[in-house]
Design an enzyme around this catalytic site. Structure first.
Site, PDB file in Angstrom:
ATOM      1  N   CYS A   1     -12.450  -2.206   4.735  1.00 40.52           N
ATOM      2  CA  CYS A   1     -13.688  -2.352   3.979  1.00 40.52           C
ATOM      3  C   CYS A   1     -13.367  -2.900   2.589  1.00 40.52           C
ATOM      4  CB  CYS A   1     -14.473  -1.060   3.801  1.00 40.52           C
ATOM      5  SG  CYS A   1     -15.062  -0.368   5.334  1.00 40.52           S
TER       6      CYS A   1
ATOM      7  N   ARG B   1      -8.011  -7.314   4.047  1.00 40.47           N
ATOM      8  CA  ARG B   1      -8.127  -5.878   4.314  1.00 40.47           C
ATOM      9  C   ARG B   1      -8.633  -5.602   5.723  1.00 40.47           C
ATOM     10  NH1 ARG B   1      -8.514  -3.071  -0.712  1.00 40.47           N
ATOM     11  NH2 ARG B   1      -9.881  -1.491   0.110  1.00 40.47           N
TER      12      ARG B   1
ATOM     13  N   TRP C   1     -15.397  -2.399   7.960  1.00 42.23           N
ATOM     14  CA  TRP C   1     -14.487  -2.182   9.082  1.00 42.23           C
ATOM     15  C   TRP C   1     -15.017  -0.924   9.770  1.00 42.23           C
ATOM     16  CZ3 TRP C   1     -10.769   1.481  10.648  1.00 42.23           C
ATOM     17  CH2 TRP C   1      -9.817   1.013  11.560  1.00 42.23           C
TER      18      TRP C   1
ATOM     19  N   ASN D   1     -17.206   2.232   0.471  1.00 42.19           N
ATOM     20  CA  ASN D   1     -15.943   2.329   1.224  1.00 42.19           C
ATOM     21  C   ASN D   1     -15.567   3.801   1.303  1.00 42.19           C
ATOM     22  OD1 ASN D   1     -15.809  -0.397   1.160  1.00 42.19           O
ATOM     23  ND2 ASN D   1     -14.078  -0.536  -0.231  1.00 42.19           N
ATOM     24  N   GLY D   2     -14.972   4.212   2.409  1.00 41.81           N
ATOM     25  CA  GLY D   2     -14.560   5.605   2.546  1.00 41.81           C
ATOM     26  C   GLY D   2     -15.331   6.266   3.671  1.00 41.81           C
TER      27      GLY D   2
ATOM     28  N   GLU E   1      11.093  -1.250  12.956  1.00 39.98           N
ATOM     29  CA  GLU E   1      10.246  -2.108  12.131  1.00 39.98           C
ATOM     30  C   GLU E   1      10.063  -3.485  12.789  1.00 39.98           C
ATOM     31  OE1 GLU E   1       8.175  -1.859  10.001  1.00 39.98           O
ATOM     32  OE2 GLU E   1       7.980  -3.788   9.029  1.00 39.98           O
TER      33      GLU E   1
ATOM     34  N   LYS F   1       6.480  -5.282  13.842  1.00 40.82           N
ATOM     35  CA  LYS F   1       6.041  -6.604  13.371  1.00 40.82           C
ATOM     36  C   LYS F   1       5.561  -7.448  14.543  1.00 40.82           C
ATOM     37  CE  LYS F   1       5.468  -6.204  10.042  1.00 40.82           C
ATOM     38  NZ  LYS F   1       5.743  -4.949   9.412  1.00 40.82           N
TER      39      LYS F   1
ATOM     40  N   GLU G   1       2.154  -6.036  16.240  1.00 41.74           N
ATOM     41  CA  GLU G   1       0.903  -6.047  15.474  1.00 41.74           C
ATOM     42  C   GLU G   1       0.338  -7.445  15.269  1.00 41.74           C
ATOM     43  OE1 GLU G   1       1.134  -4.536  11.422  1.00 41.74           O
ATOM     44  OE2 GLU G   1       3.182  -5.240  11.257  1.00 41.74           O
TER      45      GLU G   1
ATOM     46  N   HIS H   1      18.564   6.612  29.776  1.00 44.99           N
ATOM     47  CA  HIS H   1      17.787   7.828  30.020  1.00 44.99           C
ATOM     48  C   HIS H   1      16.336   7.509  30.375  1.00 44.99           C
ATOM     49  CE1 HIS H   1      21.185  10.219  28.734  1.00 44.99           C
ATOM     50  NE2 HIS H   1      21.316   9.365  27.737  1.00 44.99           N
TER      51      HIS H   1
ATOM     52  N   LYS I   1      -5.486  -3.803   6.020  1.00 47.06           N
ATOM     53  CA  LYS I   1      -4.326  -3.770   5.118  1.00 47.06           C
ATOM     54  C   LYS I   1      -4.129  -2.398   4.505  1.00 47.06           C
ATOM     55  CE  LYS I   1      -0.928  -5.440   2.717  1.00 47.06           C
ATOM     56  NZ  LYS I   1       0.356  -5.533   3.458  1.00 47.06           N
TER      57      LYS I   1
END
Ligand code: F6R
Length: 611
Positions: A2, A27, A74, A100-101, A485, A489, A492, A508, A606
């Site tokens: 948002c 964002r 969002w 926002n929130g 990491e 990358k 996503e 295993h 973001k």
């Protein structure tokens, strides 16, 4: 996640609010809207999809108004529909709110307002706000007081912008646990969720703090708290240029930010190394305090958590203090074992991640010392933690974190070395002495620049692998942390299924996945475990998987690997920073070859300001 923007001036408010909103696209959002006072009413225009859809809705003849607030949503409460897009209005159509929130108690508030006769037109939590303000406006007669009274009823987090026909020349803004800044230009003001949105107009910003309720007009900013008491705060002068916050000729922010990594790491280290010592000025922890800490909990989310995994190994190696890396959303509900002898290290690019903030507050309440490694100046984490070390990586706009991760690794090294100096730690770092590690850390920007030179090879490898559907990243020790990491990358931004495993775990279970077409990327940068890793890769090759090996220059590679990526050598703890350069590039070029929207991957934002 948002975004709010707004302009308060004399003309051109719609264009400026929407231009600013474009700078917040990183964002992540799925609908968009704008509101402005016009001819004694508040006009609201909204659209699903992106900002260009809103432009279509507005048509060619955009009204020239002095004040506007805009929002990218969002979806959390309710589908991404036009009805759920912000700004939302009261029953009279005289008030509009962008938010926002999350308003956690919106259910009971909505019931109460409906019982009073208010009619709702969306499924959102936000819509209770304009109705509450409408209600209190009747009681208080003053719009700003009505906003304060409404916000006092709200549980949860918010950054809000309110406009009304009662106050056509200004905007009322407020924040609690969600970022908002005011850009202070000559004769006009801007509001935004993040600094890059106001940079074309001003570098002077007022960063809102929790509890602020502010009246913004073209010529003034009147700062009060939620009880109405006047407050004073000096503006901040932003050090970044607009170019630094823009793409600078690269096709995506992510690619630009990968290429900025040598500079980002140099800036993270700037002024913090003197001969063979790490200097962290501004930390008020005494040598006695450093000795007091008997445990370290590193708490973060996503990429920042992966940086924390490197930190765990490094701190245990050189400080010999038990250290755990914990995912913030797990930490906060785990009844964590922390007390005044614990240092809780919080890592975050944005400094606004809801789970990391909650973890920090939980740790503080239990008496721990909270130290934050943060990129965004003035962010909530930076302000609330007991101590802060800025990563100084510059603005990171691409949703996938790249340069911030490398800067986090550099700062984690500085912190561990600084701490070791304070307590005269034995410094058992895979046989690497402190002076050697400090010298190599200083060279890290050059080693990263050298790893970037391999991009043409990485791009051709990406073209060959872009149609594969399963990637497994393997590593041991620091290489396992880096593998985690690297897998994040790829998944996503390319939407390819990618997982990381500790290489020793393959037999295993995960080995069952290997068949022709599966790509296994083995990180072999750790002298003590490389031979073991090779054996794991041979087992993959024997089952006709495709093997890519990341190895240090001059080191031999296992027989039969299909592709090799060679990177400059450095002490083991620095290898994740170097290995991620080609692996970020590989993810980028694979996603690009697949035509993915790299800077705004689907479903992602973001800054994750909700749980
Ligand atoms: C992945 C990514 C996320 C963030 C995570 C934490 O590329 O960017 O996993 O690392 O959301 O965000 P910050 O660091 O802002 O707390």
């Amino acid at each position: 996640m948002c975004g709010i923007t707004g302009f308060i001036g004399s003309d051109g408010a719609i264009q400026i609010a929407l231009e600013s909103l474009k700078r917040l696209e990183y964002r992540g959002y799925d609908s968009v809207g704008i509101a402005y006072p016009q001819n004694n009413h508040i006009a609201v225009v909204r659209a699903t999809g992106n900002i260009s859809r809103l432009h279509d809705r507005l048509g060619g003849d955009v009204p020239d108004v002095a004040v506007a607030i805009a929002h990218t949503r969002w979806a959390t409460h309710g589908q991404p529909t036009e009805a759920n897009a912000h700004p939302h209005q009261d029953c009279s159509g005289q008030i509009a709110v962008a938010h926002n929130g999350i308003i956690e108690n919106y259910g009971p508030l909505r019931d109460e307002l409906q019982r009073m006769g208010h009619r709702f037109s969306s499924e959102t939590d936000t819509e209770v706000l304009p109705h509450l303000i409408e209600h209190y406006l009747h009681e208080a007669g003053d719009l700003v007081e009505a906003v304060r009274l409404s916000l006092r009823r709200v549980e949860g987090s918010y950054a809000v912008a309110v406009i009304s026909t009662r106050y056509p020349g200004g905007v009322i803004v407020a924040r609690k646990d969600s970022p908002l800044v005011i850009g202070l230009a000559e004769g006009s003001k801007l509001i935004a969720s993040d600094i890059p949105a106001v940079l074309p107009y001003t570098k002077d910003v007022l960063i809102l703090e929790d509890g602020d309720v502010v009246v913004v007009t073209p010529g003034a900013v009147i700062l009060t708290d939620i009880s109405g008491k006047t407050a004073h705060r000096s503006p901040t002068r932003v050090g970044w240029s607009i170019e630094e916050a823009e793409k600078g000729g690269y096709s995506h922010y992510m690619l630009k930010e990968i290429h900025e990594e040598p500079v980002a790491v140099r800036n993270a280290l700037r002024g913090r190394i003197d001969n063979d010592r790490a200097i962290l000025e501004g930390l008020t922890i005494s040598p006695a305090d450093w000795r007091r800490f008997q445990r370290v909990e590193i708490v973060a989310c996503g990429t920042a958590y992966h940086a924390g995994l490197v930190g765990k190994r490094l701190m245990e190696q050189i400080l010999r203090i038990p250290t755990e890396a914990v995912i913030a959303s797990e930490f906060r509900y785990s009844d964590p074992l922390v007390d005044e002898k614990t240092l809780v290290l919080l890592i975050s690019q944005s400094g606004e991640t809801a789970d990391t903030l909650a973890a920090m507050r939980e740790a503080k309440q239990r008496g721990a010392y909270t130290l934050a490694i943060v990129n965004v100046m003035g962010s909530t984490l930076a302000r609330e933690a007991d101590g802060v070390i800025y990563t100084q990586a510059g603005p990171e706009i691409g949703v996938a974190s790249t340069k911030a991760y490398l800067a986090q690794l550099a700062v984690i090294h500085l912190l561990a070395i600084h701490w070791a100096q304070q307590i005269d730690a034995p410094f058992l770092n895979d046989g690497v002495s402190r002076p050697l590690l400090v010298n190599e850390l200083e060279r890290l920007p050059d080693l990263i620049a050298s790893a970037l030179q391999g991009e043409p090879h990485i791009k051709s490898l990406a073209d060959r692998l872009a149609d594969r559907s399963c990637f497994i990243y393997l590593g041991r020790g620091y290489d396992f942390a880096a593998a985690m990491e690297a897998a994040l990358k790829l998944k996503e931004i390319s939407y390819i299924h990618a997982e990381a495993y500790a290489a020793g775990e393959m037999k295993h279970g995960p080995l069952a996945l290997i068949e022709p077409g599966v790509v296994v990327i083995g990180l072999a940068t750790q002298p003590t475990t490389n031979l073991k890793l090779w054996s794991n890769l041979k087992e993959v090759k024997a089952r006709n998987g495709t093997v890519v090996v990341v190895h240090t220059e001059g080191e031999s590679v296992p027989d039969g690997s299909d592709y090799q990526i060679s990177i400059p050598p450095a002490p083991p703890s620095l290898m994740p920073a170097i290995a991620l350069v080609p692996l970020q590039l590989l993810a980028y070029h694979i996603a690009n070859a697949r035509g993915c929207p790299i800077d705004q991957p689907r479903n992602l934002a973001k800054s994750v300001t909700v749980e």
